[in-house]
Design a protein around this motif. Structure first.
Motif, PDB file in Angstrom:
ATOM      1  N   MET A 109      12.995  15.655  -8.288  1.00 17.83           N
ATOM      2  CA  MET A 109      12.053  14.745  -7.799  1.00 17.83           C
ATOM      3  C   MET A 109      12.455  13.297  -7.555  1.00 17.83           C
ATOM      4  O   MET A 109      12.263  12.813  -6.773  1.00 17.83           O
ATOM      5  CB  MET A 109      10.961  14.807  -8.755  1.00 17.83           C
ATOM      6  N   ALA A 110      13.251  13.034  -8.683  1.00 18.87           N
ATOM      7  CA  ALA A 110      14.151  11.795  -8.502  1.00 18.87           C
ATOM      8  C   ALA A 110      15.056  11.689  -7.200  1.00 18.87           C
ATOM      9  O   ALA A 110      15.421  10.495  -6.781  1.00 18.87           O
ATOM     10  CB  ALA A 110      14.780  11.485  -9.692  1.00 18.87           C
ATOM     11  N   ASP A 111      15.490  13.080  -6.804  1.00 13.02           N
ATOM     12  CA  ASP A 111      16.496  13.048  -5.832  1.00 13.02           C
ATOM     13  C   ASP A 111      17.628  12.250  -5.919  1.00 13.02           C
ATOM     14  O   ASP A 111      18.015  11.230  -4.796  1.00 13.02           O
ATOM     15  CB  ASP A 111      15.568  12.268  -4.214  1.00 13.02           C
ATOM     16  N   ILE A 112      18.244  12.231  -6.914  1.00 10.83           N
ATOM     17  CA  ILE A 112      19.479  11.481  -7.267  1.00 10.83           C
ATOM     18  C   ILE A 112      20.589  12.354  -7.242  1.00 10.83           C
ATOM     19  O   ILE A 112      20.524  13.365  -7.631  1.00 10.83           O
ATOM     20  CB  ILE A 112      19.357  11.080  -8.827  1.00 10.83           C
ATOM     21  N   PRO A 113      21.766  11.768  -6.838  1.00 10.97           N
ATOM     22  CA  PRO A 113      23.186  12.544  -6.891  1.00 10.97           C
ATOM     23  C   PRO A 113      23.608  12.890  -8.441  1.00 10.97           C
ATOM     24  O   PRO A 113      24.052  11.993  -9.108  1.00 10.97           O
ATOM     25  CB  PRO A 113      24.117  11.752  -6.284  1.00 10.97           C
ATOM     26  N   CYS A 114      23.412  13.937  -8.939  1.00 16.76           N
ATOM     27  CA  CYS A 114      23.567  14.081 -10.551  1.00 16.76           C
ATOM     28  C   CYS A 114      24.243  15.459 -10.734  1.00 16.76           C
ATOM     29  O   CYS A 114      23.708  16.477 -10.064  1.00 16.76           O
ATOM     30  CB  CYS A 114      22.113  13.964 -10.843  1.00 16.76           C
ATOM     31  N   LYS A 115      25.168  15.598 -11.443  1.00 13.04           N
ATOM     32  CA  LYS A 115      25.794  17.069 -11.764  1.00 13.04           C
ATOM     33  C   LYS A 115      25.325  17.269 -13.114  1.00 13.04           C
ATOM     34  O   LYS A 115      25.030  16.417 -13.942  1.00 13.04           O
ATOM     35  CB  LYS A 115      27.307  16.710 -11.714  1.00 13.04           C
ATOM     36  N   ILE A 116      24.874  18.618 -13.366  1.00 16.26           N
ATOM     37  CA  ILE A 116      24.344  19.004 -14.290  1.00 16.26           C
ATOM     38  C   ILE A 116      25.052  20.278 -15.031  1.00 16.26           C
ATOM     39  O   ILE A 116      25.174  21.199 -14.306  1.00 16.26           O
ATOM     40  CB  ILE A 116      22.920  19.673 -13.953  1.00 16.26           C
ATOM     41  N   GLN A 117      25.385  20.076 -16.162  1.00 15.72           N
ATOM     42  CA  GLN A 117      25.878  21.152 -17.075  1.00 15.72           C
ATOM     43  C   GLN A 117      25.019  22.001 -17.842  1.00 15.72           C
ATOM     44  O   GLN A 117      24.210  21.313 -18.328  1.00 15.72           O
ATOM     45  CB  GLN A 117      27.064  20.610 -17.849  1.00 15.72           C
ATOM     46  N   VAL A 118      24.757  23.373 -17.673  1.00 14.62           N
ATOM     47  CA  VAL A 118      23.834  24.001 -18.412  1.00 14.62           C
ATOM     48  C   VAL A 118      24.804  24.779 -19.527  1.00 14.62           C
ATOM     49  O   VAL A 118      25.512  25.606 -19.235  1.00 14.62           O
ATOM     50  CB  VAL A 118      23.098  24.913 -17.488  1.00 14.62           C
ATOM     51  N   ALA A 119      24.179  24.551 -20.590  1.00 10.03           N
ATOM     52  CA  ALA A 119      24.817  25.204 -21.792  1.00 10.03           C
ATOM     53  C   ALA A 119      24.335  26.839 -21.810  1.00 10.03           C
ATOM     54  O   ALA A 119      23.479  27.082 -22.636  1.00 10.03           O
ATOM     55  CB  ALA A 119      24.757  24.355 -23.281  1.00 10.03           C
ATOM     56  N   CYS A 120      25.200  27.519 -21.551  1.00 14.02           N
ATOM     57  CA  CYS A 120      24.738  29.195 -21.556  1.00 14.02           C
ATOM     58  C   CYS A 120      25.470  29.659 -22.657  1.00 14.02           C
ATOM     59  O   CYS A 120      26.195  28.788 -23.290  1.00 14.02           O
ATOM     60  CB  CYS A 120      25.130  29.737 -20.152  1.00 14.02           C
ATOM     61  N   SER A 121      25.511  31.003 -22.847  1.00 11.79           N
ATOM     62  CA  SER A 121      26.131  31.458 -24.012  1.00 11.79           C
ATOM     63  C   SER A 121      26.727  32.874 -23.728  1.00 11.79           C
ATOM     64  O   SER A 121      26.075  33.838 -23.002  1.00 11.79           O
ATOM     65  CB  SER A 121      24.835  31.710 -25.053  1.00 11.79           C
ATOM     66  N   SER A 122      27.987  33.182 -24.690  1.00 10.21           N
ATOM     67  CA  SER A 122      28.248  34.586 -24.650  1.00 10.21           C
ATOM     68  C   SER A 122      27.342  35.612 -25.038  1.00 10.21           C
ATOM     69  O   SER A 122      27.544  36.737 -24.845  1.00 10.21           O
ATOM     70  CB  SER A 122      29.723  34.509 -25.556  1.00 10.21           C
ATOM     71  N   GLU A 123      26.520  35.126 -25.660  1.00  8.43           N
ATOM     72  CA  GLU A 123      25.429  36.056 -26.315  1.00  8.43           C
ATOM     73  C   GLU A 123      24.739  36.935 -25.392  1.00  8.43           C
ATOM     74  O   GLU A 123      24.112  37.796 -25.373  1.00  8.43           O
ATOM     75  CB  GLU A 123      24.309  35.218 -27.181  1.00  8.43           C
ATOM     76  N   GLU A 124      24.759  36.231 -24.166  1.00 11.36           N
ATOM     77  CA  GLU A 124      24.209  36.714 -22.883  1.00 11.36           C
ATOM     78  C   GLU A 124      24.751  38.203 -22.502  1.00 11.36           C
ATOM     79  O   GLU A 124      23.943  39.032 -22.106  1.00 11.36           O
ATOM     80  CB  GLU A 124      24.140  35.945 -21.604  1.00 11.36           C
ATOM     81  N   TYR A 125      26.033  38.501 -22.788  1.00 13.02           N
ATOM     82  CA  TYR A 125      26.730  39.634 -22.516  1.00 13.02           C
ATOM     83  C   TYR A 125      26.372  40.809 -23.494  1.00 13.02           C
ATOM     84  O   TYR A 125      26.025  41.916 -23.203  1.00 13.02           O
ATOM     85  CB  TYR A 125      28.340  39.433 -22.723  1.00 13.02           C
ATOM     86  N   GLY A 126      25.792  40.343 -25.001  1.00  9.66           N
ATOM     87  CA  GLY A 126      25.276  41.199 -25.848  1.00  9.66           C
ATOM     88  C   GLY A 126      26.104  42.443 -25.979  1.00  9.66           C
ATOM     89  O   GLY A 126      27.329  42.270 -26.729  1.00  9.66           O
ATOM     90  N   LEU A 127      25.659  43.425 -25.536  1.00  9.57           N
ATOM     91  CA  LEU A 127      26.434  44.719 -25.891  1.00  9.57           C
ATOM     92  C   LEU A 127      27.587  44.819 -24.942  1.00  9.57           C
ATOM     93  O   LEU A 127      27.236  45.143 -23.770  1.00  9.57           O
ATOM     94  CB  LEU A 127      25.315  46.105 -25.568  1.00  9.57           C
ATOM     95  N   VAL A 128      28.585  44.876 -25.362  1.00  7.30           N
ATOM     96  CA  VAL A 128      29.797  44.861 -24.730  1.00  7.30           C
ATOM     97  C   VAL A 128      30.734  46.237 -24.978  1.00  7.30           C
ATOM     98  O   VAL A 128      31.022  46.464 -26.214  1.00  7.30           O
ATOM     99  CB  VAL A 128      30.735  43.573 -24.749  1.00  7.30           C
ATOM    100  N   TYR A 129      31.206  47.009 -24.013  1.00  5.87           N
ATOM    101  CA  TYR A 129      32.019  48.180 -24.444  1.00  5.87           C
ATOM    102  C   TYR A 129      33.428  47.702 -24.382  1.00  5.87           C
ATOM    103  O   TYR A 129      34.030  46.823 -23.906  1.00  5.87           O
ATOM    104  CB  TYR A 129      31.625  49.196 -23.271  1.00  5.87           C
ATOM    105  N   PRO A 130      34.083  48.775 -25.221  1.00  6.23           N
ATOM    106  CA  PRO A 130      35.498  48.267 -25.410  1.00  6.23           C
ATOM    107  C   PRO A 130      36.478  48.202 -24.193  1.00  6.23           C
ATOM    108  O   PRO A 130      37.203  47.300 -24.222  1.00  6.23           O
ATOM    109  CB  PRO A 130      35.861  49.400 -26.328  1.00  6.23           C
ATOM    110  N   ASP A 131      35.983  48.901 -23.163  1.00  5.63           N
ATOM    111  CA  ASP A 131      36.906  48.774 -21.944  1.00  5.63           C
ATOM    112  C   ASP A 131      36.442  47.778 -21.100  1.00  5.63           C
ATOM    113  O   ASP A 131      36.947  47.506 -19.884  1.00  5.63           O
ATOM    114  CB  ASP A 131      36.775  50.209 -21.199  1.00  5.63           C
ATOM    115  N   GLU A 132      35.660  46.905 -21.646  1.00  4.77           N
ATOM    116  CA  GLU A 132      35.049  45.607 -20.918  1.00  4.77           C
ATOM    117  C   GLU A 132      35.805  44.397 -21.349  1.00  4.77           C
ATOM    118  O   GLU A 132      35.440  43.212 -21.007  1.00  4.77           O
ATOM    119  CB  GLU A 132      33.625  45.698 -20.866  1.00  4.77           C
ATOM    120  N   LEU A 133      36.655  44.653 -22.439  1.00  2.00           N
ATOM    121  CA  LEU A 133      36.996  43.316 -22.912  1.00  2.00           C
ATOM    122  C   LEU A 133      38.465  42.909 -22.530  1.00  2.00           C
ATOM    123  O   LEU A 133      39.278  43.956 -22.246  1.00  2.00           O
ATOM    124  CB  LEU A 133      37.368  43.627 -24.569  1.00  2.00           C
TER     125      LEU A 133
END
Ligand code: GDD
Length: 316
Positions: A109-133
């Motif tokens: 809405m403000a229409d400003i030149p602004c960079k945004i960092q979003v703090a996401c998480s490794s928890e998103e990967y959740g279940l990870v299989y050994p061959d994916e590491l």
């Protein structure tokens, strides 16, 4: 340069504010809520601009962004404790998703030149299989908690707002991070605080623990906040980057490291209340893409982080 840190009174937020202050070329704004504790930023309060803002209140966020017109936004405010997301799933999803939507909409809405960092998480990967590491950004997301689902929503909204509106958003999937000021509910701080209290005779010599078999990839928070700055300075908008150390250790090893710094004899007791309905068993991140893009590398060794954390609790 004007930077806005949401959650500036929190763990990562306070360290990021310190880092940006030390750079000397950044005017720092930070949001807080009426119930926020101010002790993490008391020592820098006269050098930052604090703005009371409930991020779930769309109008308040629009007003705040229109007034400040930040050039960088570091969106760190969140409900970040995984177990709380089982007790309060709706609150976790509302808080984490709606707050971020309000920020995106306000910038649009403000229409400003602004960079945004979003703090996401490794928890998103959740279940990870050994061959994916070690896990790369392209790995499937298999969330194991409502918190992880909320972070996937934040992550994908970041992608969608970049695609739909061209907002300059960089998503960081940060693996576990710790250091001084870490909230006492999180495992490293919880164990360190218990040990410090035992040393001071404030607690019987029992350290209560949960699942010690889980493995996590820990980075010092002071390295992580440098990564957040670099994400906006050198990261490619629209991208998602892992931020991790590239090594993993069991929670048992975390406990053993902390215990190696004390002479207090302790007994380890499993507290069933600390076990989770589904725990993420192993996280080990591949941060190659981020390191190559930005030149970042973690510098503080794990043992140093643990020493500093234990000292923090001895002094607190
Ligand atoms: N909190 C806690 N307390 N965790 C324990 C305990 C205990 O007494 N004993 C063992 N653990 C185990 C947990 O079961 C989990 O496997 C691991 O220690 C780490 O727990 P937390 O420190 O609570 O962190 P987390 O991994 O669930 O989540 C953290 O890292 C994410 C990034 O992967 C948080 O900082 C999240 O906000 C962050 O997104």
């Amino acid at each position: 340069m004007k930077a806005l840190i949401t959650g500036i009174t929190g763990f990562a937020g306070s360290h990021l504010a310190e880092y940006l202050l030390a750079r000397g070329d950044v005017e720092i704004y930070g949001t807080y809520r009426a119930r926020s504790r101010m002790d993490h930023i008391a020592h820098i309060a006269d050098r930052i601009r604090l703005v009371e803002c409930e991020l779930q209140d769309r109008e308040a966020v629009e007003k705040m962004i229109a007034q400040i017109k930040p050039e960088h936004i570091y969106h760190l405010a969140a409900q970040s404790f995984v177990p709380a997301s089982w007790s309060f799933p709706a609150e976790t999803l509302m808080n984490n998703i709606v707050s971020q939507l309000n920020i995106f909409e306000a910038v649009r809405m403000a229409d400003i030149p602004c960079k945004i960092q979003v703090a996401c998480s490794s928890e998103e990967y959740g279940l990870v299989y050994p061959d994916e590491l070690p896990v790369q950004e392209t790995n499937p997301l298999r969330p194991q908690s409502p918190y992880a689902v909320s972070k996937i929503a934040q992550d994908f909204l970041g992608y969608q707002y970049f695609q739909s509106y061209g907002l300059s958003i960089v998503r960081t999937r940060t693996f576990n991070h710790t250091g001084p000021r870490r909230g006492e509910r999180f495992v490293t701080s919880n164990f360190a605080k218990q040990i410090a209290q035992i040393e001071l005779g404030l607690q019987p010599p029992h350290v209560y623990v949960g699942n010690l078999q889980a493995r996590r990839d820990f980075t010092d928070v002071r390295d992580v906040v440098k990564a957040y700055w670099l994400a906006l300075e050198r990261g490619v908008p629209g991208s998602v980057y892992n931020i991790s150390s590239g090594s993993t250790r069991t929670i048992q090893e975390v406990l053993d490291t902390l215990l190696s710094f004390t002479s207090a004899p302790v007994q380890i007791l499993v507290d069933p209340k600390r076990l989770r309905p589904s725990d993420v068993e192993v996280l080990l991140g591949d941060a190659t893409a981020f390191c190559e893009q930005t030149g970042w590398k973690p510098e503080i060794p794990f043992h140093q982080t643990m020493r500093d954390l234990l000292q923090y609790w001895r002094d607190t």
